[in-house]
Design a protein around this motif. Structure first.
Motif: not given
Ligand code: ZN
Length: 243
Positions: A89, A91-92, A95, A141, A144-145, A184-185, A188
């Motif tokens: 994903t 988000d992963d 992270a 969230l 995070w964004r 999107y990526l 974060s």
């Protein structure tokens, strides 16, 4: 006797401390961590060319080639967000980049278009689309964004340097330019981040170009050259890197 031992112990500790300090100073290179993010993976194939080439395979191949060049020529630490054909994903991926304290992140993608004639390379970095202020989102969230905000300027500079490397390597290929997008990526990640679309896979000529290992190596070398130049001029680059 006891006192002598104690003094010897102190001396050893001082020597050990000095050795550690020396190693820390000498290993400035090791403090740079380059995150290479091969797009897509697993059931997410990304773009598929008319001859069946899948973007996910080219993205990973390019990431591995860039990693090898960094290993061989610069010795910086690299982190791959995926090393095989698996779905991860966004988000992963973010992270992973953040937890590894990346100095910068490069996402490798290919372009796709309904226009079969469209070809060329393009570089992208993050700009907010404003929806990171959606009120129903939870606080965490929301935070995070917003990670990319302090790095947008450096991301833009990284994009420009990579763009220059592509212009130098491919003077006769079409240049699709540098653009800021609400990626999107990228929003974060806590480091300069860019997306590179090295070619447009829906174009027959560019798909054929990417089928050749020699050509993929040239793309990887172009990206590597851009990264090398960026790091040479990055704020806080140590003396060793500047040479
Ligand atoms: Zn993609």
């Amino acid at each position: 006797m006891y006192r002598q031992r104690k003094e010897l112990l102190w001396l050893l500790m001082i020597l050990l401390g000095a050795a550690l300090l020396f190693c820390g100073a000498a290993s400035g290179r090791a403090e740079v961590t380059i995150v290479l993010d091969a797009g897509h993976g697993g059931e997410d194939r990304g773009i598929t060319g008319t001859d069946g080439t899948t973007e996910k395979d080219v993205d990973l191949d390019l990431a591995l080639r860039v990693q090898r060049l960094i290993d061989e020529k610069l010795g910086y630490r690299t982190v791959l967000t995926r090393e095989k054909d698996e779905r991860i994903t966004l988000d992963d991926r973010a992270a992973n980049a953040n937890n590894n304290k990346g100095s910068l992140m490069v996402s490798l993608h290919l372009g796709g278009s309904l226009d079969p004639d469209l070809q060329g390379y393009g570089i992208y970095y993050f700009r907010s689309d404003g929806d990171d202020h959606v009120p129903e989102e939870k606080g965490e969230l929301l935070l995070w964004r917003r990670q990319q905000a302090p790095y947008v300027e450096e991301s833009s500079r990284l994009a420009e340097v990579l763009h220059q490397a592509f212009q130098n390597a491919y003077p006769s290929r079409r240049d699709l330019g540098v653009h800021a997008l609400p990626l999107y990526l990228a929003r974060s990640v806590q480091m300069p981040a860019v997306f590179i679309e090295s070619a447009v896979l829906t174009n027959k000529d560019e798909e054929a170009y990417l089928k050749s290992e020699t050509n993929r190596q040239k793309v990887a070398e172009t990206i590597f050259e851009g990264l090398r130049r960026y790091l040479q001029t990055a704020a806080g680059a140590d003396e060793e890197v500047k040479q």
